[in-house]
Structures are given as C-alpha cells and as structure tokens.
Design a protein around this motif. Structure first.
Motif, PDB file in Angstrom:
ATOM      1  N   LEU A  30      49.242  63.669  36.595  1.00  0.00           N
ATOM      2  CA  LEU A  30      47.847  63.219  36.613  1.00  0.00           C
ATOM      3  C   LEU A  30      46.930  64.286  37.190  1.00  0.00           C
ATOM      4  CD1 LEU A  30      48.327  59.491  37.687  1.00  0.00           C
ATOM      5  CD2 LEU A  30      47.792  60.379  35.405  1.00  0.00           C
ATOM      6  N   PHE A  31      47.400  64.988  38.218  1.00  0.00           N
ATOM      7  CA  PHE A  31      46.610  66.078  38.791  1.00  0.00           C
ATOM      8  C   PHE A  31      46.410  67.188  37.758  1.00  0.00           C
ATOM      9  CE2 PHE A  31      46.330  70.160  41.055  1.00  0.00           C
ATOM     10  CZ  PHE A  31      45.156  69.945  41.764  1.00  0.00           C
ATOM     11  N   SER A  32      47.478  67.532  37.021  1.00  0.00           N
ATOM     12  CA  SER A  32      47.378  68.573  35.990  1.00  0.00           C
ATOM     13  C   SER A  32      46.403  68.166  34.891  1.00  0.00           C
ATOM     14  CB  SER A  32      48.754  68.850  35.381  1.00  0.00           C
ATOM     15  OG  SER A  32      49.627  69.375  36.339  1.00  0.00           O
ATOM     16  N   VAL A  33      46.433  66.892  34.494  1.00  0.00           N
ATOM     17  CA  VAL A  33      45.488  66.406  33.484  1.00  0.00           C
ATOM     18  C   VAL A  33      44.071  66.493  34.021  1.00  0.00           C
ATOM     19  CG1 VAL A  33      44.693  64.347  32.243  1.00  0.00           C
ATOM     20  CG2 VAL A  33      47.118  64.923  32.275  1.00  0.00           C
ATOM     21  N   ALA A  34      43.871  66.093  35.281  1.00  0.00           N
ATOM     22  CA  ALA A  34      42.529  66.145  35.880  1.00  0.00           C
ATOM     23  C   ALA A  34      42.005  67.580  35.918  1.00  0.00           C
ATOM     24  CB  ALA A  34      42.556  65.545  37.286  1.00  0.00           C
ATOM     25  N   VAL A  35      42.859  68.523  36.302  1.00  0.00           N
ATOM     26  CA  VAL A  35      42.452  69.932  36.333  1.00  0.00           C
ATOM     27  C   VAL A  35      42.115  70.398  34.919  1.00  0.00           C
ATOM     28  CG1 VAL A  35      43.284  72.297  36.709  1.00  0.00           C
ATOM     29  CG2 VAL A  35      43.701  70.534  38.433  1.00  0.00           C
ATOM     30  N   GLY A  36      42.977  70.084  33.970  1.00  0.00           N
ATOM     31  CA  GLY A  36      42.736  70.494  32.586  1.00  0.00           C
ATOM     32  C   GLY A  36      41.445  69.918  32.031  1.00  0.00           C
ATOM     33  N   LEU A  37      41.208  68.626  32.272  1.00  0.00           N
ATOM     34  CA  LEU A  37      39.977  67.994  31.773  1.00  0.00           C
ATOM     35  C   LEU A  37      38.738  68.562  32.467  1.00  0.00           C
ATOM     36  CD1 LEU A  37      41.117  64.273  31.389  1.00  0.00           C
ATOM     37  CD2 LEU A  37      40.813  66.008  29.600  1.00  0.00           C
ATOM     38  N   ALA A  38      38.830  68.784  33.781  1.00  0.00           N
ATOM     39  CA  ALA A  38      37.694  69.364  34.507  1.00  0.00           C
ATOM     40  C   ALA A  38      37.352  70.748  33.954  1.00  0.00           C
ATOM     41  CB  ALA A  38      38.004  69.442  36.000  1.00  0.00           C
ATOM     42  N   LEU A  39      38.374  71.532  33.654  1.00  0.00           N
ATOM     43  CA  LEU A  39      38.132  72.866  33.100  1.00  0.00           C
ATOM     44  C   LEU A  39      37.569  72.785  31.687  1.00  0.00           C
ATOM     45  CD1 LEU A  39      41.210  74.819  34.473  1.00  0.00           C
ATOM     46  CD2 LEU A  39      38.815  75.113  35.123  1.00  0.00           C
TER      47      LEU A  39
END
Length: 141
Positions: A59-68
């Motif tokens: 979930l953290f990786s998805v959040a980082v990816g979406l934020a970027l």
C-alpha cells in the motif's frame, strides 16, 4: 515525455519476474562476469528490512507511485527530472504489484553471492531515478 515509459518499464519488470519464477532457483547461477541469477522471495524492503509486512509495504508503494504520477501530471519539470521520477514511479509500482499480488517481491539479480542484496529491475529503476535526481538537487541548492 518520459512518463510514457512508466507502463513499459512496469511491463518489463513484471515479465522479467515471471521469467525468473519459471527459470531460476535459489542457488546462484553465473550469468555474466560479476552477475549471477538467484531467485529470492523478498518479504521486506532493501537489505531485508521490514520483513513480513507485504500489505503495508504494498500500500505504501502504491501511495508513492500514485503521488508521483500526480506530481508528474501537474508539475512542469525538465526532461531529466521527469525521467528520474518516471523511473522511481515504475519501480515503486512494479514492486507494489508483487507485494499485493504475491505477498513478496521477486528478486533475482545478484552481483555476487553475499556482496549485495539480490534485487530486480524495479529496484534498479528506483536507484537510477534517485541517481538522476542528484544533479537536479545539487543545482537547486
């Protein structure tokens, strides 16, 4: 624009991981001088930290990816910065797919047994992206 690379890099990462799952085992296999192929099921992050938290890490990786992705869509950056963030985005999302889909990340690139943790293309994308950001960061200071 380098952002068009993101889906292509994610696909390359996932194809390489599927190949590794079908073709490799945990015993290091020499591939090129200084490069071995070794299948590792990584339940943590770099250097084996935070093992056993695939849902939260995913979930953290998805959040980082979406934020970027949002940042790349809105910000007006130079080509190098856009490329760097595109690489980091692809790496974060590539490993998120593994964490959320398998519960672990497929690692298989090994620069020498015991010399460095085994990694994958997504990890390489993140590292190269960060390296590309260094001159940008140094210029801004």
């Amino acid at each position: 624009m380098p952002t068009v690379l993101i889906p292509l890099l994610i696909v390359a990462d996932q194809i390489s991981k599927l190949w590794a799952l079908r073709s490799l085992d945990p015993i290091p296999d020499p591939f090129l001088p200084g490069l071995y192929l070794t299948l590792v099921r990584n339940t943590g992050v770099a250097f084996g930290l935070l093992k056993g938290n695939p849902l939260w890490l995913g979930l953290f990786s998805v959040a980082v990816g979406l934020a970027l992705l949002v940042y790349l869509a809105r910000a007006r950056t130079d080509w190098l910065t856009s490329l760097a963030f595109s690489l980091i985005t692809a790496g974060a999302l590539g490993n998120a797919i593994d964490r959320l889909g398998r519960g672990w990340v497929v690692d298989f690139l090994d620069i020498g047994p015991g010399l460095w943790p085994v990694f994958n293309l997504a990890d390489s994308f993140v590292v190269v992206g960060v390296i590309l950001l260094l001159p940008v960061w140094l210029r801004s200071r």
